[in-house]
Motif scaffolding. Structure first.
Motif, PDB file in Angstrom:
ATOM      1  N   VAL A 164      -8.123  14.915  17.062  1.00 14.78           N
ATOM      2  CA  VAL A 164      -7.574  14.940  15.620  1.00 14.78           C
ATOM      3  C   VAL A 164      -6.953  14.014  14.792  1.00 14.78           C
ATOM      4  CG1 VAL A 164      -8.344  17.632  16.487  1.00 14.78           C
ATOM      5  CG2 VAL A 164      -6.418  16.520  16.998  1.00 14.78           C
ATOM      6  N   GLY A 165      -6.227  14.294  14.348  1.00 11.26           N
ATOM      7  CA  GLY A 165      -5.055  14.105  13.368  1.00 11.26           C
ATOM      8  C   GLY A 165      -3.458  14.360  13.695  1.00 11.26           C
ATOM      9  N   ASN A 166      -3.007  13.327  13.361  1.00 10.70           N
ATOM     10  CA  ASN A 166      -1.374  13.621  13.572  1.00 10.70           C
ATOM     11  C   ASN A 166      -1.332  12.803  12.110  1.00 10.70           C
ATOM     12  OD1 ASN A 166       1.548  13.724  14.359  1.00 10.70           O
ATOM     13  ND2 ASN A 166       0.854  11.651  15.943  1.00 10.70           N
ATOM     14  N   HIS A 167       0.354  13.347  12.360  1.00  4.96           N
ATOM     15  CA  HIS A 167       0.344  12.875  11.038  1.00  4.96           C
ATOM     16  C   HIS A 167       2.372  12.710  10.888  1.00  4.96           C
ATOM     17  CE1 HIS A 167      -3.052  15.139   8.576  1.00  4.96           C
ATOM     18  NE2 HIS A 167      -2.827  15.952   9.897  1.00  4.96           N
ATOM     19  N   HIS A 168       2.959  12.122   9.720  1.00  5.11           N
ATOM     20  CA  HIS A 168       4.011  11.636   9.505  1.00  5.11           C
ATOM     21  C   HIS A 168       5.067  12.869   9.739  1.00  5.11           C
ATOM     22  CE1 HIS A 168       2.778  11.604   5.882  1.00  5.11           C
ATOM     23  NE2 HIS A 168       4.319  11.732   5.188  1.00  5.11           N
ATOM     24  N   TYR A 169       4.361  13.911   9.022  1.00  6.73           N
ATOM     25  CA  TYR A 169       5.445  15.486   9.213  1.00  6.73           C
ATOM     26  C   TYR A 169       5.282  16.060  10.232  1.00  6.73           C
ATOM     27  CZ  TYR A 169       1.558  17.021   7.060  1.00  6.73           C
ATOM     28  OH  TYR A 169       0.386  17.407   6.459  1.00  6.73           O
ATOM     29  N   PRO A 170       6.780  16.853  10.565  1.00  8.80           N
ATOM     30  CA  PRO A 170       5.961  18.324  11.592  1.00  8.80           C
ATOM     31  C   PRO A 170       4.764  18.960  11.385  1.00  8.80           C
ATOM     32  CG  PRO A 170       8.276  18.076  10.695  1.00  8.80           C
ATOM     33  CD  PRO A 170       7.283  17.172   9.483  1.00  8.80           C
ATOM     34  N   VAL A 171       3.865  18.663  13.137  1.00  7.32           N
ATOM     35  CA  VAL A 171       2.793  19.720  12.062  1.00  7.32           C
ATOM     36  C   VAL A 171       2.873  20.717  13.820  1.00  7.32           C
ATOM     37  CG1 VAL A 171       1.157  17.981  11.122  1.00  7.32           C
ATOM     38  CG2 VAL A 171       1.682  17.671  13.240  1.00  7.32           C
ATOM     39  N   HIS A 172       3.448  20.719  13.590  1.00 11.57           N
ATOM     40  CA  HIS A 172       3.515  21.673  15.568  1.00 11.57           C
ATOM     41  C   HIS A 172       2.470  22.564  14.807  1.00 11.57           C
ATOM     42  CE1 HIS A 172       7.241  20.729  16.851  1.00 11.57           C
ATOM     43  NE2 HIS A 172       6.864  19.770  15.870  1.00 11.57           N
ATOM     44  N   GLU A 173       2.342  23.896  13.857  1.00  7.31           N
ATOM     45  CA  GLU A 173       2.027  25.092  14.312  1.00  7.31           C
ATOM     46  C   GLU A 173       0.441  24.772  13.732  1.00  7.31           C
ATOM     47  OE1 GLU A 173       2.323  26.693  10.256  1.00  7.31           O
ATOM     48  OE2 GLU A 173       4.068  27.552  11.120  1.00  7.31           O
ATOM     49  N   GLY A 174       0.040  23.041  13.495  1.00 10.53           N
ATOM     50  CA  GLY A 174      -1.869  22.291  13.441  1.00 10.53           C
ATOM     51  C   GLY A 174      -2.134  22.598  14.590  1.00 10.53           C
ATOM     52  N   ILE A 175      -0.974  21.491  15.977  1.00  8.07           N
ATOM     53  CA  ILE A 175      -1.015  21.819  16.920  1.00  8.07           C
ATOM     54  C   ILE A 175      -1.433  22.827  17.618  1.00  8.07           C
ATOM     55  CG2 ILE A 175       0.052  20.796  19.223  1.00  8.07           C
ATOM     56  CD1 ILE A 175       1.595  18.724  17.389  1.00  8.07           C
ATOM     57  N   ASP A 176      -0.584  23.572  17.832  1.00 10.90           N
ATOM     58  CA  ASP A 176      -0.471  25.565  17.813  1.00 10.90           C
ATOM     59  C   ASP A 176      -2.544  25.550  17.728  1.00 10.90           C
ATOM     60  OD1 ASP A 176       1.803  25.340  19.227  1.00 10.90           O
ATOM     61  OD2 ASP A 176       2.691  26.093  18.041  1.00 10.90           O
ATOM     62  N   LEU A 177      -2.752  25.602  16.919  1.00  5.48           N
ATOM     63  CA  LEU A 177      -4.286  25.855  15.711  1.00  5.48           C
ATOM     64  C   LEU A 177      -4.887  25.157  17.154  1.00  5.48           C
ATOM     65  CD1 LEU A 177      -5.867  27.919  13.980  1.00  5.48           C
ATOM     66  CD2 LEU A 177      -6.393  25.441  12.665  1.00  5.48           C
ATOM     67  N   VAL A 178      -4.351  23.842  17.535  1.00  2.81           N
ATOM     68  CA  VAL A 178      -5.758  22.992  18.158  1.00  2.81           C
ATOM     69  C   VAL A 178      -5.902  23.490  19.575  1.00  2.81           C
ATOM     70  CG1 VAL A 178      -6.140  20.976  18.918  1.00  2.81           C
ATOM     71  CG2 VAL A 178      -5.542  21.163  16.195  1.00  2.81           C
ATOM     72  N   ALA A 179      -4.565  24.011  19.671  1.00  9.88           N
ATOM     73  CA  ALA A 179      -4.581  24.407  21.033  1.00  9.88           C
ATOM     74  C   ALA A 179      -5.284  25.695  21.453  1.00  9.88           C
ATOM     75  CB  ALA A 179      -3.071  24.415  21.926  1.00  9.88           C
ATOM     76  N   GLU A 180      -5.325  26.846  20.912  1.00 12.13           N
ATOM     77  CA  GLU A 180      -5.613  28.321  20.766  1.00 12.13           C
ATOM     78  C   GLU A 180      -7.201  27.990  20.824  1.00 12.13           C
ATOM     79  OE1 GLU A 180      -3.035  29.309  17.746  1.00 12.13           O
ATOM     80  OE2 GLU A 180      -1.415  29.489  19.000  1.00 12.13           O
ATOM     81  N   THR A 181      -7.461  26.834  19.806  1.00  8.94           N
ATOM     82  CA  THR A 181      -8.436  27.234  19.510  1.00  8.94           C
ATOM     83  C   THR A 181      -9.837  26.733  21.011  1.00  8.94           C
ATOM     84  OG1 THR A 181      -8.485  26.195  17.037  1.00  8.94           O
ATOM     85  CG2 THR A 181     -11.020  25.905  18.585  1.00  8.94           C
ATOM     86  N   VAL A 182      -8.642  25.689  21.300  1.00  7.06           N
ATOM     87  CA  VAL A 182      -9.370  25.274  22.538  1.00  7.06           C
ATOM     88  C   VAL A 182      -9.315  26.352  24.100  1.00  7.06           C
ATOM     89  CG1 VAL A 182      -9.663  23.426  24.753  1.00  7.06           C
ATOM     90  CG2 VAL A 182      -8.980  22.182  22.357  1.00  7.06           C
ATOM     91  N   GLU A 183      -8.806  26.601  23.985  1.00  5.84           N
ATOM     92  CA  GLU A 183      -8.312  27.855  25.090  1.00  5.84           C
ATOM     93  C   GLU A 183      -9.146  28.755  24.428  1.00  5.84           C
ATOM     94  OE1 GLU A 183      -3.397  27.742  25.436  1.00  5.84           O
ATOM     95  OE2 GLU A 183      -3.858  28.354  24.660  1.00  5.84           O
ATOM     96  N   ARG A 184      -9.206  29.071  22.849  1.00  5.10           N
ATOM     97  CA  ARG A 184     -11.001  30.376  23.164  1.00  5.10           C
ATOM     98  C   ARG A 184     -11.801  30.136  23.412  1.00  5.10           C
ATOM     99  NH1 ARG A 184      -9.735  30.739  17.937  1.00  5.10           N
ATOM    100  NH2 ARG A 184     -11.430  29.538  17.058  1.00  5.10           N
ATOM    101  N   VAL A 185     -12.287  28.635  23.221  1.00  5.54           N
ATOM    102  CA  VAL A 185     -13.365  28.051  23.603  1.00  5.54           C
ATOM    103  C   VAL A 185     -13.498  27.986  25.087  1.00  5.54           C
ATOM    104  CG1 VAL A 185     -15.485  26.485  23.855  1.00  5.54           C
ATOM    105  CG2 VAL A 185     -13.890  26.796  21.721  1.00  5.54           C
ATOM    106  N   THR A 186     -12.449  27.221  25.459  1.00  3.02           N
ATOM    107  CA  THR A 186     -12.355  27.867  26.982  1.00  3.02           C
ATOM    108  C   THR A 186     -12.982  29.061  27.384  1.00  3.02           C
ATOM    109  OG1 THR A 186     -10.888  25.474  27.278  1.00  3.02           O
ATOM    110  CG2 THR A 186     -11.635  27.135  29.775  1.00  3.02           C
ATOM    111  N   ALA A 187     -12.254  29.646  27.359  1.00  7.25           N
ATOM    112  CA  ALA A 187     -12.627  31.872  27.648  1.00  7.25           C
ATOM    113  C   ALA A 187     -13.664  32.247  27.146  1.00  7.25           C
ATOM    114  CB  ALA A 187     -11.479  31.949  26.842  1.00  7.25           C
ATOM    115  N   GLU A 188     -14.323  31.638  26.271  1.00  4.87           N
ATOM    116  CA  GLU A 188     -16.029  31.898  26.024  1.00  4.87           C
ATOM    117  C   GLU A 188     -17.192  31.330  26.985  1.00  4.87           C
ATOM    118  OE1 GLU A 188     -16.316  30.451  22.013  1.00  4.87           O
ATOM    119  OE2 GLU A 188     -14.794  32.650  21.162  1.00  4.87           O
ATOM    120  N   VAL A 189     -16.790  30.208  27.750  1.00  4.62           N
ATOM    121  CA  VAL A 189     -17.380  29.563  28.248  1.00  4.62           C
ATOM    122  C   VAL A 189     -17.208  29.313  29.913  1.00  4.62           C
ATOM    123  CG1 VAL A 189     -18.244  27.886  26.543  1.00  4.62           C
ATOM    124  CG2 VAL A 189     -16.826  27.108  28.084  1.00  4.62           C
ATOM    125  N   SER A 190     -16.399  30.016  30.194  1.00  4.12           N
ATOM    126  CA  SER A 190     -15.805  29.997  31.898  1.00  4.12           C
ATOM    127  C   SER A 190     -16.780  31.493  32.124  1.00  4.12           C
ATOM    128  CB  SER A 190     -14.858  30.252  31.805  1.00  4.12           C
ATOM    129  OG  SER A 190     -14.196  29.001  31.465  1.00  4.12           O
TER     130      SER A 190
END
Length: 397
Positions: free
Chosen positions: A371-397
Motif C-alpha cells: 500500500v502507499g506511503n505519503h509525505h504528509y501524516p496518514v495515521h488514519e489511513g494506516i489504521d484503516l489498512v490495519a483494521e481491514t487486515v485484522e477483519r479479514v484475519t478474523a473472518e478466515v480464522s
C-alpha cells in the motif's frame, strides 16, 4: 470508494504553486526541451546526493537503459555479450530488459523475504566465471547493505550498478542509495518520491561514463560535449560539430519543463523523506501485533516508498481476499513490483540464467502486496489498512 477518491490512495501529488509557477516560466520562455534548466537540475541533483555528475533522461526506465549502454560501450569496462549480470528475482522489467538488449545474460538470484532486496549470501554463491556485474535494486525505499555489496563487487572485480528508482533518499552506512556503485538510476515519475511528470536521472562519479551517457541520451552525437572530451574530440567548429555521431545512441532527452519541476521538487526532498519516515514509524508500531503479515525489514535508513505486506499464517494464500477487502474499504494496493519476474511469459524472449528454485520471490509473487506511503501524516489511513487486515484475519480464522 468516496466521491472524492480512495480513502487511502497509492500516491498523491507533492506539488504546490511553486511547480505550477515553474511550468509557466518555461512556457513563457519558449524553450521546451533539454536546456539550461535541465543542466541546472542535473548539477543540483548530483550535489544533493554527493555524486560528481548527473544525467537527466525521460524516465527511470531510460535511465537504466543509458547506464547499461554506457557501461557496455565504455572501452575501459570489461562487459561484453554473453557475460552474466546478477539481478534480483523481484524488480521491474526495465531492470532486466536493457541487459538482454545488449546481449548480457541476467543471472537471477533470490531475494531476502524480509528486506525484499538481494540475498547477499546467494549473490556470493552465484558468482561464476562469466559473472561481470551486479545490478542491485533498492526495493520500495529500502537500501541494500552497500558496505557488503561493495565488498563483494570489489573482491570479484565486478561492476556494480544500482536501480534506485524506488528509493530516492535512502541511506545505508553513510552511503546514499544510487551512489554505491559505478552508476545509480532514479525515477521522477508521479508516484515516486519526487515528480517531474515523467523523468529519470543517472548519477556517477566517473566523468568519462558521464560524457558517454550525455552522448547516448541524444543520438550518440558529440554536440553537448566539450571540444576535448573522453568520447570523441570535436573540431571546435560549432557548425561542423553539430551532426557528428560516435555512439549508437537514443533520443531519451528530458523536457525543459521537467528540469524546472525537478529544481522545485529537490528543495522539498528533506521534508518529503522525513514525512515518509514518520509514517513508517507509525506503520510499524500499528502493525507490531497484527497477525498474518510480514513487514519489510529496514536496512539502514529506508525512504519508505510504500508499505509491503507479505501474507503468512492464516492469510497465506488469501491475497485475493485481502485485495477485495482493501478495495471495498477504499485502500489502493499493488503487487510488490512484478513479484517473481521469472514467472512472466516474457521470459521466453530473454536469454537469462534462472535457478531451479526462488522460494522467497515465489512467496512474494503469491502472497505479497503493498500500500502507499505519503509525505504528509496518514495515521488514519494506516489504521484503516490495519483494521481491514485484522477483519479479514478474523473472518478466515
Amino acid at each position: 470508494m468516496t466521491a472524492t477518491g480512495p480513502a487511502y490512495p497509492l500516491a498523491t501529488t507533492t506539488w504546490d504553486e511553486a511547480e505550477y509557477d515553474a511550468m509557466q516560466r518555461v512556457i513563457a520562455s519558449g524553450r521546451f526541451t533539454n536546456g539550461p534548466l535541465v543542466r541546472e537540475f542535473e548539477a543540483a541533483f548530483a550535489a544533493h546526493f554527493g555524486a560528481g555528475f548527473g544525467v537527466m533522461v525521460n524516465s527511470g526506465s531510460s535511465a537504466n537503459l543509458i547506464a547499461v549502454a554506457a557501461a557496455v560501450l565504455d572501452p575501459r569496462i570489461d562487459l561484453n555479450r554473453g557475460d552474466e549480470v546478477i539481478v534480483p528475482a523481484v524488480s521491474w522489467p526495465t531492470t532486466y530488459y536493457p541487459l538482454t538488449q545488449y546481449g548480457l545474460r541476467p543471472r537471477f538470484v533470490d531475494i531476502d523475504v524480509d528486506t525484499l532486496n538481494l540475498d547477499l549470501d546467494l549473490v556470493e554463491s552465484a558468482i561464476g566465471p562469466r559473472t561481470r556485474a551486479i545490478f542491485a535494486v533498492n526495493l520500495l525505499g529500502n537500501p541494500n547493505d552497500f558496505t557488503r555489496l561493495r565488498g563483494i563487487a570489489e573482491a570479484h572485480g565486478l561492476v556494480l550498478l544500482e536501480d534506485n528508482c524506488e528509493s530516492l533518499g535512502a541511506v545505508h552506512d553513510g552511503i546514499n542509495a544510487g551512489t554505491a556503485g559505478l552508476a545509480g538510476t532514479f525515477s521522477s515519475f508521479f508516484s515516486h518520491h519526487i515528480a517531474t511528470m515523467e523523468g529519470g536521472v543517472i548519477l556517477t562519479d566517473d566523468e568519462q561514463l558521464y560524457q558517454e551517457m550525455i552522448s547516448l541520451r541524444s543520438h550518440g552525437w558529440t554536440r553537448e560535449l566539450p571540444v576535448q572530451n573522453f568520447v570523441h574530440d570535436k573540431t571546435g567548429d560549432a557548425w561542423d560539430d553539430l551532426f557528428r555521431f560516435v555512439l549508437p545512441g537514443y533520443n531519451v532527452r528530458p523536457l525543459e519543463m521537467e528540469g524546472a519541476l525537478g529544481l522545485e521538487q529537490l528543495k522539498k526532498v528533506p521534508d518529503l523523506i522525513a514525512g515518509r519516515r514518520e509514517n513508517a514509524a507509525y506503520f510499524r508500531e500499528r502493525f507490531a501485533d497484527v497477525d498474518g503479515v510480514r513487514l519489510q525489514r529496514e536496512t539502514g535508513e529506508s525512504s519508505w516508498f510504500g508499505f509491503s505486506l507479505v501474507l503468512e499464517g492464516p492469510l497465506a494464500g488469501r491475497r485475493s481476499e485481502v485485495v477485495r477487502a482493501f478495495s471495498a474499504a477504499g485502500i489502493e494496493s499493488r503487487p510488490i513490483v512484478a513479484g517473481n519476474f521469472t514467472r512472466n511469459p516474457v521470459m521466453a524472449h530473454l536469454d537469462a540464467v534462472v535457478p531451479e528454485s526462488l522460494p522467497a520471490a515465489d512467496k512474494v509473487d503469491v502472497d505479497g502486496l503493498f500500500v502507499g506511503n505519503h509525505h504528509y501524516p496518514v495515521h488514519e489511513g494506516i489504521d484503516l489498512v490495519a483494521e481491514t487486515v485484522e477483519r479479514v484475519t478474523a473472518e478466515v480464522s
